[in-house]
Design a protein around this motif. Structure first.
Motif, PDB file in Angstrom:
ATOM      1  N   MET A  58       3.166  46.148  24.180  1.00  0.00           N
ATOM      2  CA  MET A  58       2.870  46.335  23.031  1.00  0.00           C
ATOM      3  C   MET A  58       3.816  47.443  22.453  1.00  0.00           C
ATOM      4  O   MET A  58       3.954  47.674  21.265  1.00  0.00           O
ATOM      5  N   MET A  61       6.842  45.654  21.718  1.00  0.00           N
ATOM      6  CA  MET A  61       6.809  44.723  20.462  1.00  0.00           C
ATOM      7  C   MET A  61       6.696  45.876  19.328  1.00  0.00           C
ATOM      8  O   MET A  61       7.082  45.472  18.278  1.00  0.00           O
ATOM      9  N   GLY A  62       6.063  46.865  19.523  1.00  0.00           N
ATOM     10  CA  GLY A  62       5.929  47.908  18.608  1.00  0.00           C
ATOM     11  C   GLY A  62       7.381  48.500  17.789  1.00  0.00           C
ATOM     12  O   GLY A  62       7.551  48.409  16.688  1.00  0.00           O
ATOM     13  N   VAL A  65      10.259  45.913  16.201  1.00  0.00           N
ATOM     14  CA  VAL A  65      10.193  45.483  14.724  1.00  0.00           C
ATOM     15  C   VAL A  65      10.953  46.699  13.665  1.00  0.00           C
ATOM     16  O   VAL A  65      10.823  46.458  12.613  1.00  0.00           O
ATOM     17  N   ASP A  80       3.987  38.553   9.232  1.00  0.00           N
ATOM     18  CA  ASP A  80       3.519  37.768  10.378  1.00  0.00           C
ATOM     19  C   ASP A  80       4.437  38.479  11.311  1.00  0.00           C
ATOM     20  O   ASP A  80       5.713  38.481  11.106  1.00  0.00           O
ATOM     21  N   TYR A  81       4.068  38.549  12.529  1.00  0.00           N
ATOM     22  CA  TYR A  81       5.008  39.105  13.458  1.00  0.00           C
ATOM     23  C   TYR A  81       4.598  38.699  15.001  1.00  0.00           C
ATOM     24  O   TYR A  81       3.409  38.635  15.263  1.00  0.00           O
ATOM     25  N   GLN A  82       5.394  37.790  15.834  1.00  0.00           N
ATOM     26  CA  GLN A  82       4.858  37.266  17.059  1.00  0.00           C
ATOM     27  C   GLN A  82       6.151  37.513  18.084  1.00  0.00           C
ATOM     28  O   GLN A  82       7.149  37.540  17.664  1.00  0.00           O
ATOM     29  N   VAL A  83       5.585  37.659  19.220  1.00  0.00           N
ATOM     30  CA  VAL A  83       6.445  37.730  20.463  1.00  0.00           C
ATOM     31  C   VAL A  83       5.779  37.337  21.681  1.00  0.00           C
ATOM     32  O   VAL A  83       4.537  37.012  21.923  1.00  0.00           O
ATOM     33  N   ARG A  84       6.560  36.792  22.604  1.00  0.00           N
ATOM     34  CA  ARG A  84       6.173  36.478  23.831  1.00  0.00           C
ATOM     35  C   ARG A  84       6.781  37.624  24.966  1.00  0.00           C
ATOM     36  O   ARG A  84       8.167  38.022  24.795  1.00  0.00           O
ATOM     37  N   PHE A  85       5.868  38.011  25.835  1.00  0.00           N
ATOM     38  CA  PHE A  85       6.597  38.983  26.801  1.00  0.00           C
ATOM     39  C   PHE A  85       6.980  38.308  28.025  1.00  0.00           C
ATOM     40  O   PHE A  85       6.287  37.742  28.795  1.00  0.00           O
TER      41      PHE A  85
ATOM     42  N   VAL B  32       5.587  54.361  18.378  1.00  0.00           N
ATOM     43  CA  VAL B  32       6.238  53.241  18.239  1.00  0.00           C
ATOM     44  C   VAL B  32       7.742  53.506  17.783  1.00  0.00           C
ATOM     45  O   VAL B  32       8.385  52.520  17.506  1.00  0.00           O
ATOM     46  N   THR B  58       2.315  46.282  14.182  1.00  0.00           N
ATOM     47  CA  THR B  58       1.429  46.105  15.495  1.00  0.00           C
ATOM     48  C   THR B  58       0.075  47.097  15.678  1.00  0.00           C
ATOM     49  O   THR B  58      -0.506  47.316  16.564  1.00  0.00           O
ATOM     50  N   HIS B  86      -0.351  40.534  29.881  1.00  0.00           N
ATOM     51  CA  HIS B  86      -0.216  40.216  28.336  1.00  0.00           C
ATOM     52  C   HIS B  86       0.901  39.079  28.152  1.00  0.00           C
ATOM     53  O   HIS B  86       2.150  39.440  28.550  1.00  0.00           O
ATOM     54  N   GLY B  87       0.522  37.842  27.845  1.00  0.00           N
ATOM     55  CA  GLY B  87       1.541  36.967  27.695  1.00  0.00           C
ATOM     56  C   GLY B  87       1.935  36.740  26.388  1.00  0.00           C
ATOM     57  O   GLY B  87       3.392  36.558  26.245  1.00  0.00           O
ATOM     58  N   ASP B  88       1.478  36.781  25.294  1.00  0.00           N
ATOM     59  CA  ASP B  88       1.964  36.757  23.884  1.00  0.00           C
ATOM     60  C   ASP B  88       1.113  37.414  23.106  1.00  0.00           C
ATOM     61  O   ASP B  88       0.006  37.456  23.379  1.00  0.00           O
ATOM     62  N   GLN B  89       1.576  37.549  21.841  1.00  0.00           N
ATOM     63  CA  GLN B  89       0.983  38.543  20.996  1.00  0.00           C
ATOM     64  C   GLN B  89       1.355  38.217  19.287  1.00  0.00           C
ATOM     65  O   GLN B  89       2.634  37.756  19.349  1.00  0.00           O
ATOM     66  N   ARG B  90       0.431  37.915  18.447  1.00  0.00           N
ATOM     67  CA  ARG B  90       0.811  37.669  17.226  1.00  0.00           C
ATOM     68  C   ARG B  90      -0.163  38.499  16.097  1.00  0.00           C
ATOM     69  O   ARG B  90      -1.205  38.456  16.494  1.00  0.00           O
ATOM     70  N   PHE B  91       0.475  38.903  15.017  1.00  0.00           N
ATOM     71  CA  PHE B  91      -0.212  39.561  13.839  1.00  0.00           C
ATOM     72  C   PHE B  91       0.177  38.582  12.758  1.00  0.00           C
ATOM     73  O   PHE B  91       1.103  38.493  12.220  1.00  0.00           O
ATOM     74  N   SER B  92      -0.902  37.822  12.151  1.00  0.00           N
ATOM     75  CA  SER B  92      -0.844  37.423  10.789  1.00  0.00           C
ATOM     76  C   SER B  92      -1.551  38.193   9.635  1.00  0.00           C
ATOM     77  O   SER B  92      -2.716  38.157   9.821  1.00  0.00           O
ATOM     78  N   TYR B  93      -0.750  38.617   8.827  1.00  0.00           N
ATOM     79  CA  TYR B  93      -1.468  39.393   7.529  1.00  0.00           C
ATOM     80  C   TYR B  93      -1.654  38.584   6.402  1.00  0.00           C
ATOM     81  O   TYR B  93      -0.841  37.673   6.161  1.00  0.00           O
TER      82      TYR B  93
END
Lengths: 137, 149
Positions: A58, A61-62, A65, A80-85, B32, B58, B86-93
Motif C-alpha cells: 500500500m 500504491m500510495g 499515484v 478510481d485507482y487500482q493495482v495488482r501487487f 506516501v 489511497t 495483498h493481491g490487489d487493491q482498488r478504490f472507486s470514488y
C-alpha cells in the motif's frame, strides 16, 4: 488549461523516481497503522522466508499515484485507482531501494482519462494493471 | 484450515464512524511521499474548491482497516494472517475524501476462490458520509497461502 486539452493516448504525463529507505517504511507503518514486522524487522522477514524487509504494497500504491496527482494540479481528481501487487519491493537496510514510476495516457473520453502506471525497480515491474481514472473538475 | 466459503453470505455491521482529521491527512500524505499542496495546505485545497485538505487516493485503506479486523476476528473465518499477502487493491470514488468527513464503513465479502492450495478472498468496504451518501469503496483481494505454497 483544462485537463484534456492536447492530451493524446500514449503520451507520458509524469515520471518520477522514489528512493525508499527503512525510515520511509517506518513512517508509512505509523501513518497507516500497518505494523506487520516484515516491513521493518530483518529477522522476522527471514523467518517467514522473505528475501528481506519489504515495502508495504500500500506504500508503493500510495506513492505511485502521486506523479499523476501533481500533474493534475487541481484540474481533475482521481476517481478510481487500482493495482495488482505483482512483485515485492525489498528495501535494503543500507542502500534502500528506488522505485521508478511512469504515467502514460491509456484512454481518453469526454469526462477524463485513464492513466496507466508502470512502477519498476531496476528492470523489474512491481505493480500490474495499475490504472488511474482521472476525472476533470 | 481452508477459508470458510460461507463468509460471502455473512452480514457485517457497519464499524464505528471514522472522522477524517486534517493532521491525519497531512501525516498520511507525507508518508506516501505526496507533494501536492491539495493534500497538505488547507488554503490550497480551499482555492481548488474543497472544504479542507484532500486525502490522498489511497487514504481510505486507513478507514478500511477496522473492517479487515472485523473479518479476521470471525472465529470460523479460517484466515491465518501470517500467511496473508495483498493481491490487489482498488478504490472507486463518488467524490474525494476531505478532512472533516465522517465515514462509516461496511464490509462485504464478495468472493472466495481456491486456486492451487491458495485461497483468494475479495471484499468490498463501502464508505458513506454523515448524510449516508456514498464516498468511496475499497476493494481488496487477499491471498492466503496454503501450507505448501
Amino acid at each position: 488549461m483544462s485537463l484534456l486539452d492536447g492530451l493524446e493516448v500514449g503520451q507520458v504525463v509524469a515520471e518520477r523516481s522514489f528512493p525508499l529507505t527503512r525510515d520511509t517504511l517506518v513512517r508509512y507503518a505509523g501513518a497507516s497503522g500497518d505494523f506487520n514486522p516484515i516491513h521493518y524487522r530483518d529477522d522476522v522477514a527471514a523467518a517467514v522466508g522473505l528475501p528481506g524487509v519489504l515495502a508495504h504494497g500500500m506504500l508503493t500504491m500510495g506513492f505511485a499515484v502521486q506523479p499523476v496527482v501533481d500533474w493534475l494540479d487541481a484540474r481533475g481528481w482521481v476517481s478510481d485507482y487500482q493495482v495488482r501487487f505483482t512483485r515485492p519491493v525489498v528495501v535494503d537496510p543500507q542502500v534502500g531501494a528506488v522505485v521508478t514510476v511512469a504515467a502514460k495516457v491509456g484512454a481518453l473520453d469526454d469526462a477524463g482519462a485513464r492513466i496507466d502506471l508502470t512502477a519498476t525497480v531496476g528492470e523489474q515491474t512491481v505493480l500490474g494493471k495499475a490504472q488511474v481514472r482521472v476525472t476533470a473538475l | 484450515m481452508p477459508v470458510n466459503p460461507a463468509l460471502t453470505e455473512r452480514d457485517f455491521p457497519p464499524v464505528a464512524p471514522y472522522l477524517v482529521g486534517r493532521e491525519k491527512v497531512r501525516e498520511f500524505a507525507r508518508a506516501v511521499l505526496a507533494t501536492a499542496p491539495l493534500h497538505l495546505d488547507p488554503d490550497a485545497a480551499r482555492a481548488a474548491g474543497f472544504a479542507d485538505v484532500v486525502a490522498p487516493p489511497t487514504f481510505p485503506i486507513v478507514v478500511a482497516e477496522a473492517t479487515l479486523q472485523q473479518l479476521l476476528a470471525e472465529p470460523d473465518a479460517g484466515i491465518d494472517f501470517s500467511r496473508v499477502v495483498h493481491g490487489d487493491q482498488r478504490f472507486s470514488y463518488s467524490r474525494p475524501v476531505v478532512a472533516g468527513d465522517e465515514l462509516t464503513a461496511t464490509l462485504r465479502v464478495t468472493s472466495i476462490k481456491t486456486l492451487g492450495g491458495n485461497s483468494m478472498i475479495t471484499s468490498e468496504t463501502a464508505m458513506v458520509d454523515g448524510d449516508g451518501a456514498h464516498v468511496v469503496t475499497s476493494i481488496s483481494t487477499l491471498v492466503v497461502r496454503g501450507d505448501d505454497a
